[in-house]
Write an enzyme that holds these catalytic residues in place. Structure first.
Site, short mmCIF file in Angstrom:
data_model
loop_
_atom_site.label_atom_id
_atom_site.label_comp_id
_atom_site.label_asym_id
_atom_site.label_seq_id
_atom_site.Cartn_x
_atom_site.Cartn_y
_atom_site.Cartn_z
N ASN A 107 0.84 -1.20 0.00
CA ASN A 107 0.00 0.00 0.00
C ASN A 107 0.88 1.25 0.00
O ASN A 107 1.97 1.29 0.59
CB ASN A 107 -1.01 0.01 1.15
CG ASN A 107 -0.43 -0.23 2.52
OD1 ASN A 107 0.61 -0.85 2.67
ND2 ASN A 107 -1.11 0.26 3.54
N ILE A 108 0.37 2.26 -0.70
CA ILE A 108 1.10 3.52 -0.88
C ILE A 108 0.13 4.65 -0.53
O ILE A 108 -0.86 4.85 -1.24
CB ILE A 108 1.59 3.66 -2.33
CG1 ILE A 108 2.45 2.44 -2.72
CG2 ILE A 108 2.38 4.95 -2.50
CD1 ILE A 108 2.71 2.32 -4.22
N GLU A 109 0.40 5.33 0.57
CA GLU A 109 -0.53 6.36 1.05
C GLU A 109 -0.15 7.74 0.52
O GLU A 109 0.88 7.91 -0.13
CB GLU A 109 -0.56 6.33 2.59
CG GLU A 109 -1.09 4.97 3.07
CD GLU A 109 -1.30 4.88 4.56
OE1 GLU A 109 -0.75 5.71 5.33
OE2 GLU A 109 -2.03 3.95 4.98
N CYS A 133 -4.10 0.54 -2.44
CA CYS A 133 -3.95 -0.68 -1.64
C CYS A 133 -2.89 -1.60 -2.25
O CYS A 133 -2.62 -1.54 -3.45
CB CYS A 133 -5.26 -1.43 -1.58
SG CYS A 133 -6.56 -0.64 -0.63
N CYS A 141 -10.10 -4.96 0.58
CA CYS A 141 -11.22 -4.01 0.66
C CYS A 141 -12.15 -4.20 -0.54
O CYS A 141 -11.82 -4.90 -1.51
CB CYS A 141 -10.70 -2.58 0.71
SG CYS A 141 -10.18 -1.92 -0.88
N CYS A 189 -10.69 -3.30 -3.99
CA CYS A 189 -9.74 -4.31 -4.49
C CYS A 189 -10.47 -5.57 -4.94
O CYS A 189 -10.10 -6.18 -5.94
CB CYS A 189 -8.70 -4.64 -3.42
SG CYS A 189 -7.53 -3.29 -3.17
N GLU A 247 -3.08 -4.76 -2.88
CA GLU A 247 -3.61 -5.69 -3.89
C GLU A 247 -3.68 -5.01 -5.26
O GLU A 247 -3.36 -5.60 -6.28
CB GLU A 247 -5.02 -6.15 -3.50
CG GLU A 247 -5.09 -6.91 -2.19
CD GLU A 247 -5.34 -6.00 -0.99
OE1 GLU A 247 -4.80 -4.87 -0.94
OE2 GLU A 247 -6.08 -6.43 -0.09
N1 THU Z 1 -5.22 -1.38 2.65
C1 THU Z 1 -4.69 -2.21 1.71
O1 THU Z 1 -3.55 -2.03 1.26
N2 THU Z 1 -5.45 -3.24 1.27
C2 THU Z 1 -6.73 -3.48 1.66
O2 THU Z 1 -7.42 -4.28 1.06
C3 THU Z 1 -7.24 -2.81 2.86
C4 THU Z 1 -6.55 -1.54 3.20
C5 THU Z 1 -4.41 -0.24 3.12
C6 THU Z 1 -4.93 1.10 2.68
C7 THU Z 1 -4.34 2.01 3.73
O3 THU Z 1 -3.03 2.38 3.34
C8 THU Z 1 -4.24 1.14 4.97
O4 THU Z 1 -4.38 -0.21 4.53
C9 THU Z 1 -5.30 1.43 6.01
O5 THU Z 1 -6.56 1.40 5.46
#
Ligand code: THU
Length: 136
Positions: A42-44, A53, A91, A94, A55
């Site tokens: 994941n990259i915020e 996310c 999520c 995804c 995935e």
């Molecule tokens: N996140 C994912 O990378 N995959 C998911 O399916 C659920 C959430 C990440 C997004 C965000 O960076 C962090 O988890 C918190 O929501």
């Protein structure tokens, strides 16, 4: 490829997660039918909503490299500096994006470790999904 090897790659990919806001680090490893594995984290983003996310990072890497068919995906996630105590499920966004390329029978391997996994199909995670066939 064995599930545990895919989980191992997802755990390694999680190390690259960029999560200065949630500190929740996720890793994914997507096995293509041609044998290639595409990993993602994941990259915020400071403006939050563009966050990607793990995935989808893995899926977008794969599709951009020409892969279109997939056999399985492994996903791991837990908070930075803590131990993994629960399964990280993909999520809704995804699940939908995976449904674009993967059939309902594709296994989604959610893992706490290489040994401790919860395997469900994409169809179980997204029943009666809307996909490319619906537009035919
Ligand atoms: N996140 C994912 O990378 N995959 C998911 O399916 C659920 C959430 C990440 C997004 C965000 O960076 C962090 O988890 C918190 O929501």
């Amino acid at each position: 490829m064995e599930n545990r090897e895919l989980v191992r790659m997802a755990i390694a990919a999680r190390e690259n997660a960029y999560t200065p806001y949630s500190h929740f680090k996720v890793g994914a490893a997507l096995l293509a039918k041609d044998g290639r594995v595409f990993t993602g984290c994941n990259i915020e983003c400071a403006s939050y909503s563009p966050t990607n996310c793990a995935e989808r990072t893995a899926l977008f890497k794969a599709v951009s490299e020409g892969a279109r068919e997939f056999s399985a995906i492994a996903v791991v996630g837990w908070k930075e500096g803590e131990k993994c105590t629960s399964f990280a499920a993909p999520c809704g966004v995804c699940r939908q994006m995976l449904f674009e390329f993967c059939g309902p029978d594709m296994p989604v391997i959610m893992a706490k470790s290489e040994e401790d996994t919860l395997v469900m199909t994409l169809g179980e995670l997204l029943p009666v999904g809307f996909g490319p066939d619906n537009l035919l």
